[in-house]
Design a protein around this motif. Structure first.
Motif, PDB file in Angstrom:
ATOM      1  N   PHE A   1      60.106 -59.200  61.499  1.00  0.00           N
ATOM      2  CA  PHE A   1      59.929 -60.400  60.694  1.00  0.00           C
ATOM      3  C   PHE A   1      60.132 -61.626  61.564  1.00  0.00           C
ATOM      4  CE2 PHE A   1      61.369 -57.113  57.755  1.00  0.00           C
ATOM      5  CZ  PHE A   1      60.310 -57.154  56.860  1.00  0.00           C
ATOM      6  N   PRO A   2      59.360 -62.656  61.320  1.00  0.00           N
ATOM      7  CA  PRO A   2      59.585 -63.893  62.062  1.00  0.00           C
ATOM      8  C   PRO A   2      60.822 -64.611  61.519  1.00  0.00           C
ATOM      9  CG  PRO A   2      57.732 -64.165  60.557  1.00  0.00           C
ATOM     10  CD  PRO A   2      58.206 -62.741  60.432  1.00  0.00           C
ATOM     11  N   THR A   3      61.982 -63.953  61.674  1.00  0.00           N
ATOM     12  CA  THR A   3      63.227 -64.564  61.209  1.00  0.00           C
ATOM     13  C   THR A   3      63.574 -65.706  62.149  1.00  0.00           C
ATOM     14  OG1 THR A   3      64.416 -62.808  62.348  1.00  0.00           O
ATOM     15  CG2 THR A   3      64.217 -62.601  59.975  1.00  0.00           C
ATOM     16  N   ILE A  28      56.479 -57.900  54.540  1.00  0.00           N
ATOM     17  CA  ILE A  28      55.769 -57.408  55.720  1.00  0.00           C
ATOM     18  C   ILE A  28      54.368 -58.014  55.776  1.00  0.00           C
ATOM     19  CG2 ILE A  28      54.663 -55.369  56.760  1.00  0.00           C
ATOM     20  CD1 ILE A  28      57.086 -53.727  55.826  1.00  0.00           C
ATOM     21  N   ALA A  29      53.691 -58.053  54.639  1.00  0.00           N
ATOM     22  CA  ALA A  29      52.310 -58.555  54.580  1.00  0.00           C
ATOM     23  C   ALA A  29      52.224 -60.061  54.821  1.00  0.00           C
ATOM     24  CB  ALA A  29      51.688 -58.203  53.232  1.00  0.00           C
ATOM     25  N   SER A  30      53.309 -60.768  54.558  1.00  0.00           N
ATOM     26  CA  SER A  30      53.329 -62.224  54.730  1.00  0.00           C
ATOM     27  C   SER A  30      53.594 -62.566  56.199  1.00  0.00           C
ATOM     28  CB  SER A  30      54.442 -62.828  53.871  1.00  0.00           C
ATOM     29  OG  SER A  30      54.639 -64.177  54.204  1.00  0.00           O
ATOM     30  N   SER A  31      52.996 -63.612  56.672  1.00  0.00           N
ATOM     31  CA  SER A  31      53.267 -64.057  58.045  1.00  0.00           C
ATOM     32  C   SER A  31      54.188 -65.274  58.050  1.00  0.00           C
ATOM     33  CB  SER A  31      51.955 -64.389  58.761  1.00  0.00           C
ATOM     34  OG  SER A  31      51.275 -65.413  58.063  1.00  0.00           O
ATOM     35  N   ASN A  32      54.738 -65.609  56.902  1.00  0.00           N
ATOM     36  CA  ASN A  32      55.613 -66.777  56.798  1.00  0.00           C
ATOM     37  C   ASN A  32      56.993 -66.467  57.373  1.00  0.00           C
ATOM     38  OD1 ASN A  32      53.588 -68.128  55.411  1.00  0.00           O
ATOM     39  ND2 ASN A  32      54.331 -67.413  53.425  1.00  0.00           N
ATOM     40  N   PRO A  33      57.562 -67.401  58.137  1.00  0.00           N
ATOM     41  CA  PRO A  33      58.930 -67.200  58.627  1.00  0.00           C
ATOM     42  C   PRO A  33      59.902 -67.072  57.455  1.00  0.00           C
ATOM     43  CG  PRO A  33      57.879 -69.039  59.746  1.00  0.00           C
ATOM     44  CD  PRO A  33      56.979 -68.643  58.607  1.00  0.00           C
ATOM     45  N   PHE A  60      68.939 -58.414  63.486  1.00  0.00           N
ATOM     46  CA  PHE A  60      67.500 -58.363  63.754  1.00  0.00           C
ATOM     47  C   PHE A  60      66.869 -57.369  62.799  1.00  0.00           C
ATOM     48  CE2 PHE A  60      63.947 -56.351  66.230  1.00  0.00           C
ATOM     49  CZ  PHE A  60      63.061 -57.404  66.095  1.00  0.00           C
ATOM     50  N   HIS A  61      65.936 -57.839  61.989  1.00  0.00           N
ATOM     51  CA  HIS A  61      65.247 -56.992  61.015  1.00  0.00           C
ATOM     52  C   HIS A  61      63.882 -56.587  61.540  1.00  0.00           C
ATOM     53  CE1 HIS A  61      67.933 -57.140  57.534  1.00  0.00           C
ATOM     54  NE2 HIS A  61      68.288 -58.317  58.012  1.00  0.00           N
ATOM     55  N   PHE A  62      63.596 -55.307  61.407  1.00  0.00           N
ATOM     56  CA  PHE A  62      62.310 -54.775  61.828  1.00  0.00           C
ATOM     57  C   PHE A  62      61.878 -53.719  60.827  1.00  0.00           C
ATOM     58  CE2 PHE A  62      65.520 -52.055  63.638  1.00  0.00           C
ATOM     59  CZ  PHE A  62      65.014 -50.774  63.464  1.00  0.00           C
ATOM     60  N   TYR A  63      60.679 -53.236  60.997  1.00  0.00           N
ATOM     61  CA  TYR A  63      60.199 -52.126  60.178  1.00  0.00           C
ATOM     62  C   TYR A  63      59.346 -51.239  61.057  1.00  0.00           C
ATOM     63  CZ  TYR A  63      56.200 -55.261  60.021  1.00  0.00           C
ATOM     64  OH  TYR A  63      55.183 -56.105  60.368  1.00  0.00           O
ATOM     65  N   ILE A  64      59.240 -49.995  60.655  1.00  0.00           N
ATOM     66  CA  ILE A  64      58.355 -49.055  61.344  1.00  0.00           C
ATOM     67  C   ILE A  64      57.447 -48.396  60.315  1.00  0.00           C
ATOM     68  CG2 ILE A  64      59.765 -48.672  63.414  1.00  0.00           C
ATOM     69  CD1 ILE A  64      60.910 -46.156  62.124  1.00  0.00           C
TER      70      ILE A  64
END
Length: 158
Positions: A50-52, A14-19, A147-151
């Motif tokens: 996530f930038p999947t 989550i903390a990473s902005s890497n795809p 599709f992966h997400f988090y809340i």
């Protein structure tokens, strides 16, 4: 070999902005615990994804300015909350409502959000008391499964 727990690895992702790729996030998702029966979803949750690589729901979430989810009760959930022009969090009526049920996915019985008027189930796994991992399963050809997400619990700035 890393001594990092699945929860720590998920929070680091989550903390990473890497795809990343869907397979990596799915593998990690499957290692997370089910949502315990005592878990309280009530209230506002901020959403992230996530930038999947190449998943159309990732682009859609950005386009509609997805803000998260709002849980009024187990049977009354606003699954898609967006930011309006003023930056307020508002329910997107077009996506309808949902309810939370226990559903088995990949051999794990956990909480899932079942949409009332769309062929979508969001499977939910425990990360910590303020973070929940999500994986969207859909029969909509425009929004394929994966599709992966988090809340995260919404904590308004004072």
């Amino acid at each position: 070999m890393s001594s990092e727990s699945p929860e720590q690895a998920y929070l680091a992702l989550i903390a990473s902005s890497n795809p990343t790729d869907t397979e990596t996030v799915t593998s990690l998702f499957d290692q997370l615990k089910s949502i315990p029966p005592s878990f309280s979803f009530l209230g506002e949750w901020v959403g992230g994804h996530f930038p999947t690589l190449g998943h159309p729901a990732s682009e859609l979430a950005t386009q509609i300015k997805w803000a998260g989810k709002r849980f009024h009760s187990e049977d009354d959930v606003e699954p898609i909350v967006v930011y309006d022009e003023q930056g307020n969090r508002v329910w997107c009526e077009e996506w309808g409502r949902a309810r939370v049920r226990k559903v088995e996915f990949h051999g794990v019985l956990s909480a899932a959000m079942v949409y009332d008027s769309r062929p979508i189930i969001d499977y939910l796994h425990y990360v910590d008391e303020d973070t929940v991992a999500g994986l969207m399963d859909s029969k909509d050809p425009d929004l394929p499964t994966g599709f992966h997400f988090y809340i995260k619990r919404y904590k308004p700035k004072m």
